[in-house]
Motif scaffolding. Structure first.
Motif, PDB file in Angstrom:
ATOM      1  N   LYS A  30       0.785  -1.112  -0.022  1.00 25.76           N
ATOM      2  CA  LYS A  30       0.007  -0.012  -0.029  1.00 25.76           C
ATOM      3  C   LYS A  30       0.735   1.254   0.001  1.00 25.76           C
ATOM      4  CE  LYS A  30      -0.560   0.342   5.012  1.00 25.76           C
ATOM      5  NZ  LYS A  30      -1.701   0.208   6.349  1.00 25.76           N
ATOM      6  N   ASN A  31       2.162   1.093   0.360  1.00 23.24           N
ATOM      7  CA  ASN A  31       3.084   2.340   0.474  1.00 23.24           C
ATOM      8  C   ASN A  31       4.063   2.503  -0.922  1.00 23.24           C
ATOM      9  OD1 ASN A  31       1.897   3.073   3.024  1.00 23.24           O
ATOM     10  ND2 ASN A  31       3.238   1.832   4.059  1.00 23.24           N
ATOM     11  N   ARG A  32       3.650   1.718  -1.816  1.00 20.09           N
ATOM     12  CA  ARG A  32       4.665   1.477  -2.571  1.00 20.09           C
ATOM     13  C   ARG A  32       4.023   2.541  -3.805  1.00 20.09           C
ATOM     14  NH1 ARG A  32       4.955  -4.757  -3.688  1.00 20.09           N
ATOM     15  NH2 ARG A  32       5.608  -5.496  -1.625  1.00 20.09           N
ATOM     16  N   ILE A  33       5.019   3.195  -4.380  1.00 21.85           N
ATOM     17  CA  ILE A  33       4.509   4.277  -5.651  1.00 21.85           C
ATOM     18  C   ILE A  33       5.293   3.710  -6.682  1.00 21.85           C
ATOM     19  CG2 ILE A  33       4.668   6.394  -6.656  1.00 21.85           C
ATOM     20  CD1 ILE A  33       5.087   7.472  -3.640  1.00 21.85           C
ATOM     21  N   SER A  34       4.312   3.409  -7.747  1.00 23.47           N
ATOM     22  CA  SER A  34       4.860   2.952  -9.003  1.00 23.47           C
ATOM     23  C   SER A  34       5.923   3.545  -9.627  1.00 23.47           C
ATOM     24  CB  SER A  34       3.316   2.615 -10.028  1.00 23.47           C
ATOM     25  OG  SER A  34       4.004   1.788 -11.213  1.00 23.47           O
ATOM     26  N   GLY A  35       6.669   2.701 -10.309  1.00 25.23           N
ATOM     27  CA  GLY A  35       7.877   3.276 -11.056  1.00 25.23           C
ATOM     28  C   GLY A  35       8.578   2.628 -11.928  1.00 25.23           C
ATOM     29  N   ILE A  36       9.815   2.963 -12.193  1.00 24.89           N
ATOM     30  CA  ILE A  36      10.503   2.215 -13.149  1.00 24.89           C
ATOM     31  C   ILE A  36      11.523   1.290 -12.558  1.00 24.89           C
ATOM     32  CG2 ILE A  36      10.170   3.886 -15.018  1.00 24.89           C
ATOM     33  CD1 ILE A  36      13.032   4.848 -14.148  1.00 24.89           C
ATOM     34  N   TYR A  37      11.900   1.418 -11.258  1.00 28.03           N
ATOM     35  CA  TYR A  37      12.932   0.672 -10.593  1.00 28.03           C
ATOM     36  C   TYR A  37      12.300  -0.806 -10.145  1.00 28.03           C
ATOM     37  CZ  TYR A  37      14.957   5.211 -11.089  1.00 28.03           C
ATOM     38  OH  TYR A  37      15.299   6.561 -11.397  1.00 28.03           O
ATOM     39  N   PRO A  38      13.075  -1.968 -10.297  1.00 30.13           N
ATOM     40  CA  PRO A  38      12.697  -3.025 -10.120  1.00 30.13           C
ATOM     41  C   PRO A  38      12.698  -3.281  -8.198  1.00 30.13           C
ATOM     42  CG  PRO A  38      14.291  -3.509 -11.518  1.00 30.13           C
ATOM     43  CD  PRO A  38      14.225  -1.882 -11.247  1.00 30.13           C
ATOM     44  N   TYR A  39      11.613  -3.809  -7.779  1.00 34.62           N
ATOM     45  CA  TYR A  39      11.735  -4.055  -6.445  1.00 34.62           C
ATOM     46  C   TYR A  39      11.855  -5.518  -6.104  1.00 34.62           C
ATOM     47  CZ  TYR A  39       9.459  -3.987  -1.625  1.00 34.62           C
ATOM     48  OH  TYR A  39       9.326  -4.303  -0.381  1.00 34.62           O
ATOM     49  N   TYR A  40      12.927  -6.050  -5.547  1.00 32.55           N
ATOM     50  CA  TYR A  40      13.292  -7.484  -5.337  1.00 32.55           C
ATOM     51  C   TYR A  40      12.891  -7.990  -4.267  1.00 32.55           C
ATOM     52  CZ  TYR A  40      16.423  -7.535  -9.447  1.00 32.55           C
ATOM     53  OH  TYR A  40      16.800  -7.325 -10.948  1.00 32.55           O
ATOM     54  N   GLY A  41      12.251  -9.386  -4.327  1.00 32.40           N
ATOM     55  CA  GLY A  41      12.037 -10.159  -3.092  1.00 32.40           C
ATOM     56  C   GLY A  41      12.874 -11.505  -3.287  1.00 32.40           C
ATOM     57  N   ALA A  42      12.444 -12.586  -2.677  1.00 34.52           N
ATOM     58  CA  ALA A  42      13.228 -13.590  -2.434  1.00 34.52           C
ATOM     59  C   ALA A  42      13.649 -14.289  -3.554  1.00 34.52           C
ATOM     60  CB  ALA A  42      12.330 -14.775  -1.329  1.00 34.52           C
ATOM     61  N   ASN A  85      13.725  -6.125  -0.875  1.00 29.87           N
ATOM     62  CA  ASN A  85      13.198  -6.121   0.538  1.00 29.87           C
ATOM     63  C   ASN A  85      13.895  -7.125   1.298  1.00 29.87           C
ATOM     64  OD1 ASN A  85      12.566  -8.637  -0.072  1.00 29.87           O
ATOM     65  ND2 ASN A  85      10.324  -7.912  -0.599  1.00 29.87           N
ATOM     66  N   ASN A  86      13.298  -7.377   2.683  1.00 25.86           N
ATOM     67  CA  ASN A  86      13.765  -8.014   3.564  1.00 25.86           C
ATOM     68  C   ASN A  86      13.667  -9.392   3.558  1.00 25.86           C
ATOM     69  OD1 ASN A  86      11.039  -7.807   4.196  1.00 25.86           O
ATOM     70  ND2 ASN A  86      11.488  -8.172   6.422  1.00 25.86           N
ATOM     71  N   HIS A  87      13.213  -9.965   2.174  1.00 28.48           N
ATOM     72  CA  HIS A  87      13.268 -11.596   2.163  1.00 28.48           C
ATOM     73  C   HIS A  87      14.296 -12.122   1.370  1.00 28.48           C
ATOM     74  CE1 HIS A  87       9.143 -11.451   3.860  1.00 28.48           C
ATOM     75  NE2 HIS A  87       8.863 -10.646   3.001  1.00 28.48           N
ATOM     76  N   ALA A  88      15.281 -11.261   0.734  1.00 28.14           N
ATOM     77  CA  ALA A  88      16.540 -11.819  -0.013  1.00 28.14           C
ATOM     78  C   ALA A  88      17.561 -11.234   0.685  1.00 28.14           C
ATOM     79  CB  ALA A  88      16.233 -11.202  -1.328  1.00 28.14           C
ATOM     80  N   HIS A  89      18.465 -11.877   0.800  1.00 26.72           N
ATOM     81  CA  HIS A  89      20.098 -11.587   1.289  1.00 26.72           C
ATOM     82  C   HIS A  89      20.614 -10.878   0.125  1.00 26.72           C
ATOM     83  CE1 HIS A  89      19.794 -13.629   5.203  1.00 26.72           C
ATOM     84  NE2 HIS A  89      19.425 -14.787   4.399  1.00 26.72           N
ATOM     85  N   ILE A  90      21.621 -10.064   0.433  1.00 28.83           N
ATOM     86  CA  ILE A  90      22.510  -9.231  -0.300  1.00 28.83           C
ATOM     87  C   ILE A  90      23.785  -9.447  -0.405  1.00 28.83           C
ATOM     88  CG2 ILE A  90      22.831  -6.921  -1.433  1.00 28.83           C
ATOM     89  CD1 ILE A  90      20.312  -5.915  -0.033  1.00 28.83           C
TER      90      ILE A  90
END
Length: 395
Positions: A30-42, A85-90
């Motif tokens: 609900k707090n994400r604003i649509s854009g061009i940058y990938p948002y990565y998860g697990a 996000n917090n579901h993937a280690h970097i």
């Protein structure tokens, strides 16, 4: 890990990688604003948003909500501008020791289950991540291996992509044949289009009786133990002839419930739930429940329809049936809807000829699809073989 090639050594991730988990930030949907940058998860990109955290190539691996078995593709490269996000280690490998893509290939080759914690909610926590052992050859050898794998995998993936498109083309071919079979004059009208001479529009309710049964009480052992009557569940409808069913019920169950026995040759359709719209033709006598509707001849002395013809008709309009039947979370097809469906009906002899043609086409398409699927599986096995050779120093 033993028997490493000469010049290779084992290092743990904690030594060869910087872990940047402290920089990741989750953002609720609900707090994400649509854009061009990938948002990565697990397991990869889950959204695109209006801002980014990272602007460099890094290695991501699922912390939770992923799979960590061998060849499960639990790790992947992220590059350009992106958010994690917090579901993937970097992971930021020390590129003087370890190439990013070499690490990804190794992690995806490996079975990491021994590092996973949790029984119900599985997780690769940071402590375990740091302990993962990586076989590291000299940089030039890593570059050579990565180069071979990149080139080989690109060719294999392209071949798989072609085969997957071939599978889709076969589905389109079958659907095209179905449309032509039930609209041979290719009239563009959406409803009650023009038919050849001798054909006529009929509602299914005019030519068939629809019937469904009911489920005997599950808590009555005398209905289910040592049963001799086949009991078909809707999940056993597979768009084909039904040769066998798993369960059986007793004669007492039939006498004391609304369950009905349908004879060999009966056409069935699943009426609701995840299997709604699935079809089957009984190749045995079987009882079934209220989730399945049977089509019976109104007058056995004056047969109006051939079951396989109606079977293919349903296949031709199934998408429309499912679309029309959503009343809640899942499709729910009513018998009234089924009875009111209009079908272009040729004479019985022609119905059988059309069904025979579609049978032959369907069998040929199934054989081709099976062949394509085997080829895809062989390509996937080739990728596994290449990875195995790579990390045994035999590539």
């Amino acid at each position: 890990m033993t028997n490493l090639p000469q010049g290779w050594e084992i290092r743990i991730i904690d030594v060869v990688c910087e872990i940047l988990d402290n920089k990741r930030i989750p953002i609720s949907q609900k707090n994400r604003i649509s854009g061009i940058y990938p948002y990565y998860g697990a397991s990869g990109i889950v959204d695109y948003i209006d801002k980014y955290i990272f602007d460099e190539e890094l290695v991501l691996i699922g912390e939770d909500g992923a799979k960590w078995g061998a060849f499960e593709n639990s790790a992947f490269i992220a590059n350009g501008k992106y958010w994690v996000n917090n579901h993937a280690h970097i992971l930021k490998p020390n590129n003087e020791i370890l190439i990013n893509r070499f690490l990804v290939y190794f992690l995806n080759f490996s079975n990491l289950e021994k590092y996973i914690t949790g029984a119900t909610v599985k997780k690769l926590n940071q402590q375990k991540l740091r302990q993962i052992e990586v076989p590291i050859p000299p940089l030039k050898e890593q570059e050579r291996i990565v180069g071979i794998l990149d080139e080989s995998f690109a060719k294999i993936d392209e071949s798989i992509k072609i085969l997957e498109q071939d599978l889709l083309n076969l589905d389109e071919l079958m659907q095209s044949a179905l449309q032509k079979a039930f609209n041979p004059l290719k009239d563009n009208a959406k409803e009650n289009y023009q038919l050849p001479q001798g054909w006529e529009w009929k509602s299914l309710g005019e030519i068939a009786i629809t019937s469904s049964g009911g489920t005997p009480l599950r808590n009555k052992k005398e209905y289910w133990e040592n049963g001799t009557i086949k009991w078909l569940k809707s999940g056993e409808l597979k768009d084909d002839y039904i040769e066998n069913v798993e369960e059986k019920i007793t004669e007492e169950a039939i006498k004391n419930s609304s369950a009905k026995i349908f004879s060999k040759g009966t056409l069935l359709i699943a009426m609701y739930g995840a299997t709604a719209g699935k079809l089957g033709i009984l190749n045995l006598d079987s009882a079934t429940n209220q989730a399945v509707c049977a089509f019976l001849h109104k007058n056995k002395a004056n047969i109006k329809f051939f079951e396989k013809f109606i079977f293919y008709f349903f296949l031709s309009i199934r998408d429309r049936i499912i679309k029309d039947s959503f009343g809640g979370a899942q499709p729910n097809i009513s018998q009234t809807y089924i009875k009111n469906l209009q079908i272009p009906l040729p004479p019985l002899k022609e119905q059988k000829q059309i069904a025979s043609y579609l049978d032959e086409l369907s069998l040929n398409i199934k054989a081709l699809k099976e062949n394509y699927k085997i080829q895809i599986k062989d390509y996937e096995e080739l990728k596994k073989s290449l990875l195995k050779k790579a990390f045994e120093g035999r590539l």
